[in-house]
Write a protein that holds these residues in place. Structure first.
Motif, PDB file in Angstrom:
ATOM      1  N   GLN A 196       0.811  -1.217   0.000  1.00  0.00           N
ATOM      2  CA  GLN A 196       0.000   0.000   0.000  1.00  0.00           C
ATOM      3  C   GLN A 196       0.848   1.273   0.000  1.00  0.00           C
ATOM      4  O   GLN A 196       0.450   2.279  -0.572  1.00  0.00           O
ATOM      5  N   ARG A 197       2.017   1.228   0.647  1.00  0.00           N
ATOM      6  CA  ARG A 197       2.915   2.387   0.650  1.00  0.00           C
ATOM      7  C   ARG A 197       4.287   1.913   0.190  1.00  0.00           C
ATOM      8  O   ARG A 197       4.941   1.091   0.857  1.00  0.00           O
ATOM      9  N   ILE A 219      -1.348   0.019  -4.683  1.00  0.00           N
ATOM     10  CA  ILE A 219      -0.448   0.934  -3.973  1.00  0.00           C
ATOM     11  C   ILE A 219      -1.123   2.301  -3.864  1.00  0.00           C
ATOM     12  O   ILE A 219      -1.380   2.963  -4.870  1.00  0.00           O
ATOM     13  N   LYS A 220      -1.435   2.708  -2.651  1.00  0.00           N
ATOM     14  CA  LYS A 220      -2.165   3.948  -2.410  1.00  0.00           C
ATOM     15  C   LYS A 220      -1.245   5.165  -2.323  1.00  0.00           C
ATOM     16  O   LYS A 220      -1.668   6.292  -2.562  1.00  0.00           O
ATOM     17  N   GLU A 221       0.013   4.928  -1.973  1.00  0.00           N
ATOM     18  CA  GLU A 221       0.940   6.051  -1.816  1.00  0.00           C
ATOM     19  C   GLU A 221       2.343   5.647  -2.239  1.00  0.00           C
ATOM     20  O   GLU A 221       2.870   4.614  -1.806  1.00  0.00           O
ATOM     21  N   ASP A 255       5.544  -0.063   3.395  1.00  0.00           N
ATOM     22  CA  ASP A 255       5.319  -1.510   3.416  1.00  0.00           C
ATOM     23  C   ASP A 255       6.423  -2.233   2.654  1.00  0.00           C
ATOM     24  O   ASP A 255       6.774  -3.372   2.948  1.00  0.00           O
ATOM     25  N   ALA A 256       6.920  -1.559   1.619  1.00  0.00           N
ATOM     26  CA  ALA A 256       8.006  -2.101   0.818  1.00  0.00           C
ATOM     27  C   ALA A 256       8.906  -0.954   0.388  1.00  0.00           C
ATOM     28  O   ALA A 256       8.449   0.172   0.199  1.00  0.00           O
ATOM     29  N   ILE A 257      10.190  -1.260   0.243  1.00  0.00           N
ATOM     30  CA  ILE A 257      11.174  -0.273  -0.208  1.00  0.00           C
ATOM     31  C   ILE A 257      11.820  -0.812  -1.472  1.00  0.00           C
ATOM     32  O   ILE A 257      12.296  -1.951  -1.521  1.00  0.00           O
TER      33      ILE A 257
END
Length: 374
Positions: A196-197, A219-221, A255-257
């Motif tokens: 999501q982020r 993915i919201k952001e 949430d993920a990079i």
């Protein structure tokens, strides 16, 4: 001494002659990009075979067709062009040579967004970079400083920062390489599902992040994270926030990079710091997704292995004497040192590998580390 008439000795002499003269290959590649030959042949998709004289009428009418043909013949042997031989009684050798683009040559055709691998070619062979190559041996003699610094007086990235034309070419080169790669992984990698982020570390103008968000509407952001002076020039992108900062100090939470070709230009200790900051910015179950060149374990003579090892020497010469391409096991060990006990590699693209480092709970992490030790 060995008998110089044997096939083995003949092949050895031929090989060293080819390697010694191999500089002619990238220089001819550079020449045809500067002359805009690929676009001239492609001409909107026709790719009709053209003679050197016909090509010159489109790019440089006063040019020398014989010398251009010499360049085209060499690059044909490397899969840039396809040569078409026609009978021509008026020529000295009774042959008219025409050329169309082969698969490798098509990577140099400018697309609708103005991108191709052509900028990547031009970027590699600028005068400042070329000055560093005779000093490659210095990376062995004194690995504290890369040859580019010894040739130009300062590191490449700070040098680019003072030369807008070089910096612009580098950014265009990276975009030309990144877009085809991103299309490949977006079709073959599902690791963005459920995120999501998403934070893109070293995201520059946000092009890759934009492509990811267009494909993965879950993915919201999106956070485009780079140096303040870089994100200050980044365009507005729906759903993306541009954040300036220093990845060696901290990284925005997500949430993920995601990162691409970041770890390659840094030392092991610097990579550990970057990855530790990523670990701290992730929740349990979150993941760091790094797209990096991954070296094979053995040094064979395949095209992929050569391309990766050549890229490794480029990093050593231009960007960082102790920055490097790494094997999957070396990346695994870096991950463990930063807190990531689990690595999964996805070999979708032949040059960049998608490396997924998972952040686990303390209990699972401890158990996994025990298994690694055992």
């Amino acid at each position: 001494m060995e008998d110089e008439t044997t096939e083995r000795r003949n092949q050895a002499r031929l090989a060293i002659m080819e390697m010694t003269n191999m500089i002619s290959v990238p220089m001819c590649l550079h020449a045809i990009v500067r002359l805009n030959v690929p676009d001239a042949i492609w001409e909107g998709g026709s790719n009709a075979p053209l003679s050197a004289s016909q090509i010159l009428t489109r790019v440089f009418p006063s040019g020398d067709p014989q010398n251009l043909q010499r360049i085209l013949r060499l690059l044909t042997t490397y899969g840039i062009f396809t040569e078409h031989l026609l009978h021509d009684p008026s020529s000295d050798d009774q042959v008219l040579r025409k050329y169309s683009l082969a698969d490798v040559g098509k990577t140099l055709v400018t697309d609708q967004d103005g991108l191709s691998y052509g900028a990547y070619v031009l970027q590699h062979y600028q005068q400042e970079l070329m000055k560093a190559w005779p000093l490659v041996h210095e990376a062995v003699v004194d690995s504290s400083t890369e040859p580019f610094v010894k040739a130009n007086g300062e590191p490449a990235y700070s040098y680019y920062g003072k030369k807008p034309e070089m910096n612009d070419l580098m950014l265009k080169a990276m975009s030309g390489v990144s877009v085809p790669f991103m299309k490949a992984i977006l079709n073959g990698y599902t690791g963005f599902d459920g995120v999501q982020r998403l934070v893109d570390v070293g995201g520059s103008a946000g092009d890759c992040l934009k492509m990811i968000l267009q494909k993965h509407t879950n993915i919201k952001e999106g956070v485009n994270f780079d140096l303040p002076e870089v994100v200050a020039k980044a365009p507005s992108i729906p759903g993306v926030t541009h954040v300036g900062g220093d990845m060696f100090k901290s990284i925005p939470n997500g949430d993920a990079i995601f990162m691409k070709w970041v770890l390659t230009t840094w030392t092991d200790e610097e990579c550990k710091q970057i990855m530790s900051n990523c670990y701290n910015a992730l929740p349990v179950g979150g993941k760091m997704i790094a797209c990096e060149p991954v070296l094979p374990h053995e040094s064979d003579n395949s095209l992929r292995t050569r391309a990766l090892l050549e890229g490794d020497i480029f990093v050593m010469t231009i960007y960082r004497a102790k920055g490097k391409h790494r094997t999957e096991e070396e990346f695994r060990q870096l991950g463990v040192s930063a807190g990531f006990p689990h690595l999964q590699a996805f070999y979708i693209d032949h040059f960049y590998t998608v490396l997924e480092f998972q952040k686990l709970s303390s209990e699972v992490k401890f158990q996994t580390q025990k298994e690694i030790v055992l």
